[in-house]
Design a protein around this motif. Sequence first.
Motif, mmCIF file in Angstrom:
data_model
loop_
_atom_site.group_PDB
_atom_site.id
_atom_site.type_symbol
_atom_site.label_atom_id
_atom_site.label_comp_id
_atom_site.label_asym_id
_atom_site.label_seq_id
_atom_site.Cartn_x
_atom_site.Cartn_y
_atom_site.Cartn_z
ATOM 1 N N UNK A 15 0.843 -1.198 0.000
ATOM 2 C CA UNK A 15 0.000 0.000 0.000
ATOM 3 C C UNK A 15 0.879 1.249 0.000
ATOM 4 N N UNK A 16 1.932 1.237 0.814
ATOM 5 C CA UNK A 16 2.785 2.421 0.895
ATOM 6 C C UNK A 16 3.645 2.575 -0.345
ATOM 7 N N UNK A 17 3.812 1.496 -1.113
ATOM 8 C CA UNK A 17 4.605 1.586 -2.325
ATOM 9 C C UNK A 17 3.709 1.604 -3.555
ATOM 10 N N UNK A 18 2.559 2.223 -3.424
ATOM 11 C CA UNK A 18 1.625 2.292 -4.538
ATOM 12 C C UNK A 18 2.291 2.977 -5.718
ATOM 13 N N UNK A 19 1.948 2.540 -6.918
ATOM 14 C CA UNK A 19 2.568 3.059 -8.121
ATOM 15 C C UNK A 19 2.011 4.404 -8.533
ATOM 16 N N UNK A 20 2.709 4.992 -9.469
ATOM 17 C CA UNK A 20 2.263 6.228 -10.092
ATOM 18 C C UNK A 20 2.030 5.914 -11.565
ATOM 19 N N UNK A 21 0.892 6.357 -12.068
ATOM 20 C CA UNK A 21 0.501 6.033 -13.437
ATOM 21 C C UNK A 21 0.452 7.297 -14.282
ATOM 22 N N UNK A 30 -1.100 15.048 -20.899
ATOM 23 C CA UNK A 30 -0.569 13.981 -20.063
ATOM 24 C C UNK A 30 -1.004 14.204 -18.626
ATOM 25 N N UNK A 31 -1.423 13.106 -17.973
ATOM 26 C CA UNK A 31 -1.867 13.156 -16.580
ATOM 27 C C UNK A 31 -1.094 12.128 -15.779
ATOM 28 N N UNK A 32 -0.995 12.373 -14.471
ATOM 29 C CA UNK A 32 -0.370 11.445 -13.538
ATOM 30 C C UNK A 32 -1.334 11.198 -12.398
ATOM 31 N N UNK A 33 -1.307 9.984 -11.856
ATOM 32 C CA UNK A 33 -2.169 9.677 -10.722
ATOM 33 C C UNK A 33 -1.690 8.437 -9.999
ATOM 34 N N UNK A 34 -2.293 8.175 -8.828
ATOM 35 C CA UNK A 34 -1.896 7.005 -8.059
ATOM 36 C C UNK A 34 -2.723 5.770 -8.430
ATOM 37 N N UNK A 35 -3.741 5.942 -9.285
ATOM 38 C CA UNK A 35 -4.546 4.822 -9.782
ATOM 39 C C UNK A 35 -4.666 4.948 -11.295
ATOM 40 N N UNK A 44 2.770 2.484 -15.888
ATOM 41 C CA UNK A 44 3.235 2.721 -14.526
ATOM 42 C C UNK A 44 4.598 3.390 -14.614
ATOM 43 N N UNK A 45 4.770 4.458 -13.818
ATOM 44 C CA UNK A 45 5.991 5.241 -13.836
ATOM 45 C C UNK A 45 6.742 4.969 -12.539
ATOM 46 N N UNK A 46 8.031 4.723 -12.658
ATOM 47 C CA UNK A 46 8.841 4.488 -11.463
ATOM 48 C C UNK A 46 9.422 5.821 -11.005
ATOM 49 N N UNK A 47 9.137 6.170 -9.765
ATOM 50 C CA UNK A 47 9.656 7.411 -9.203
ATOM 51 C C UNK A 47 10.948 7.110 -8.466
#
Length: 147
Positions: A15-21, A30-35, A44-47
């Motif tokens: 849960x704490x390592x949820x991805x960024x999309x 372009x949009x970014x979000x956690x879901x 999925x983008x790796x931060x």
Amino acid sequence: MKGLLIFLCFLVTPITQAGTYRWVDENGQTHFGDRPPANAASDEVELKAPAPSSDADARARKERMNEFLEQTEQERAERNEAKAQQEAKAAKHEAMCESLRARLKYIKSVSGIYRLNNDGERVFVDDEENERIRQEFRTKVQNECGA
């Protein structure tokens, strides 16, 4: 009990390592979000955590910003103090002018002006001297206070 705690840690970690999309909408933005969005394809983008050297840069920027803020606050305090001194000086000048104008009004209203001699007795001045004293005082009020 210990096993339950370990199990909970494994549940919390994802849960704490949820991805960024990241996704692009129909307008090409372009949009970014956690879901991931339901109606668009997403990646999925790796931060990545910032490099340690950028932390030093951030600390240096923060230090410079704090120095700037302290300097700005000091300058503001100095300006406020100078303004307060100027206002106090103006108020003192205005009080002096008010007093001078009141004395001028009094001098205009009296029929004769006198001086005190060495014995403390009143000695009235002649009409010429009377007018000269009044004119000198009017000039003084005008020079100190304006019209």
